[in-house]
Design a protein around this motif. Sequence first.
Motif, mmCIF file in Angstrom:
data_model
loop_
_atom_site.group_PDB
_atom_site.id
_atom_site.type_symbol
_atom_site.label_atom_id
_atom_site.label_comp_id
_atom_site.label_asym_id
_atom_site.label_seq_id
_atom_site.Cartn_x
_atom_site.Cartn_y
_atom_site.Cartn_z
ATOM 1 N N ALA A 33 -19.774 51.763 33.756
ATOM 2 C CA ALA A 33 -20.399 52.388 32.589
ATOM 3 C C ALA A 33 -19.323 52.818 31.606
ATOM 4 N N LEU A 34 -19.458 52.438 30.347
ATOM 5 C CA LEU A 34 -18.513 52.804 29.301
ATOM 6 C C LEU A 34 -19.181 53.766 28.331
ATOM 7 N N VAL A 35 -18.418 54.700 27.787
ATOM 8 C CA VAL A 35 -18.970 55.659 26.827
ATOM 9 C C VAL A 35 -19.592 54.902 25.656
ATOM 10 N N GLY A 36 -20.820 55.271 25.308
ATOM 11 C CA GLY A 36 -21.545 54.634 24.214
ATOM 12 C C GLY A 36 -22.477 53.523 24.647
ATOM 13 N N GLY A 51 -31.028 56.162 27.543
ATOM 14 C CA GLY A 51 -30.110 56.934 26.715
ATOM 15 C C GLY A 51 -28.793 56.188 26.624
ATOM 16 N N GLU A 52 -27.700 56.913 26.400
ATOM 17 C CA GLU A 52 -26.396 56.275 26.362
ATOM 18 C C GLU A 52 -25.404 57.068 27.187
ATOM 19 N N VAL A 53 -24.366 56.382 27.664
ATOM 20 C CA VAL A 53 -23.321 57.028 28.442
ATOM 21 C C VAL A 53 -22.498 57.921 27.517
ATOM 22 N N THR A 54 -22.332 59.193 27.896
ATOM 23 C CA THR A 54 -21.604 60.139 27.046
ATOM 24 C C THR A 54 -20.251 60.556 27.624
ATOM 25 N N LYS A 55 -20.084 60.487 28.951
ATOM 26 C CA LYS A 55 -18.810 60.858 29.581
ATOM 27 C C LYS A 55 -18.636 60.014 30.837
ATOM 28 N N ALA A 145 -27.149 45.759 24.591
ATOM 29 C CA ALA A 145 -27.768 46.705 23.667
ATOM 30 C C ALA A 145 -26.725 47.671 23.098
ATOM 31 N N VAL A 146 -26.951 48.108 21.875
ATOM 32 C CA VAL A 146 -26.078 49.075 21.211
ATOM 33 C C VAL A 146 -26.911 50.295 20.842
ATOM 34 N N SER A 147 -26.440 51.482 21.183
ATOM 35 C CA SER A 147 -27.149 52.711 20.843
ATOM 36 C C SER A 147 -27.113 52.946 19.333
ATOM 37 N N PRO A 148 -28.079 53.696 18.787
ATOM 38 C CA PRO A 148 -28.034 54.047 17.358
ATOM 39 C C PRO A 148 -26.706 54.707 17.007
ATOM 40 N N GLN A 149 -26.141 54.314 15.878
ATOM 41 C CA GLN A 149 -24.828 54.804 15.463
ATOM 42 C C GLN A 149 -24.955 55.786 14.298
ATOM 43 N N THR A 150 -24.140 56.835 14.317
ATOM 44 C CA THR A 150 -24.027 57.762 13.198
ATOM 45 C C THR A 150 -22.551 57.990 12.916
ATOM 46 N N THR A 151 -22.109 57.625 11.731
ATOM 47 C CA THR A 151 -20.714 57.832 11.344
ATOM 48 C C THR A 151 -20.677 58.400 9.928
ATOM 49 N N VAL A 152 -19.483 58.780 9.498
ATOM 50 C CA VAL A 152 -19.311 59.479 8.220
ATOM 51 C C VAL A 152 -18.673 58.554 7.206
ATOM 52 N N VAL A 153 -19.165 58.587 5.960
ATOM 53 C CA VAL A 153 -18.589 57.774 4.901
ATOM 54 C C VAL A 153 -17.107 58.111 4.747
#
Length: 313
Positions: A33-36, A51-55, A145-153
């Motif tokens: 399992a890899l983070v994300g 869900g997604e792997v967080t740690k 599969a890729v989890s929903p992404q949130t990043t900053v401009v």
Amino acid sequence: MGVVDVDQPGWNLSPTVSGYGAGDITVTGSADALVGAAVCRSGQTTSLRCGEVTKTDQSVDYGSIVIDGLSYSSACSAGGDSGGAYVTATGGKAVGLHSGGGSATCTSGSGEKFTIFQPVTEALTRFGAALVTSTPQPGGITVSAVSPQTTVVGVSAEVTNSAEGGTPPYTWKATGLPTGLSIAPATGTISGTPTTTGTSNVTVTATDSAGKAGSTSFSWNITGGQGGTLTLAAPGNQTVYIGRPVTLPLRVTGGSAPYSFKATNLPGGLTIHPATGTVSGIPTTWGLRTSTVTVTDSTGRSSSAAVTWNVYF
């Protein structure tokens, strides 16, 4: 974790994980399992939850015992789910066995909702066991599969994609990427620096040498500088091992993007990415040490947090 001999009449091994009405999942192999990574957990109390792997590589104190090497996910659970299977959201790779969870269950509204699982690869190695698996459909291509992404401009971002099946090598393409991001045709890695805020629906497609293709889709939200107090969330104590890869993303709220990151007194072999704030590498020296990580925003404001590292052989 434990092992039970399947030696009674009527006990049949099968390469499936119950989907509890959502469709059973065929197991095709195992993976770390890899983070994300997007994963789904199957349990008799709360059925199939994703869900997604967080740690990863965490030490968990259950009161009567401390267990090392466990992983966390953002899925939910409840009492009675223990021992249930974790599999990748696509591809049918077994990744873990349910161990515990947060104070909130899937239906309660208070406390934290998270789950803890034992990596399946460690269990297989410990007992010299092998998974019962099924061969993927010949010729089929499955993009992870890729989890929903949130990043900053204004802050660099990267998403690594993978596929299986078909006839490699693959050629990659993506539609709906936020402005400023692009995909590498040969590797499938999406990278760049987003320049515009907004939410995009991204579809990533891998095409094999025979012309067969597979796709996955996910949302990508680009936010602006949040303003307000710049805060670097404390990542907590980290348990890592010499020779095993480490990936620790840092979480920032407030301030004004873009951000820059630095760290002092990291364990040997680890570095911090100055633009993304991800600490990564392979530890080379054992021992206990405390690092200081710092984020600075575009206006010069800074915030710091301490990280204690337990580096084991």
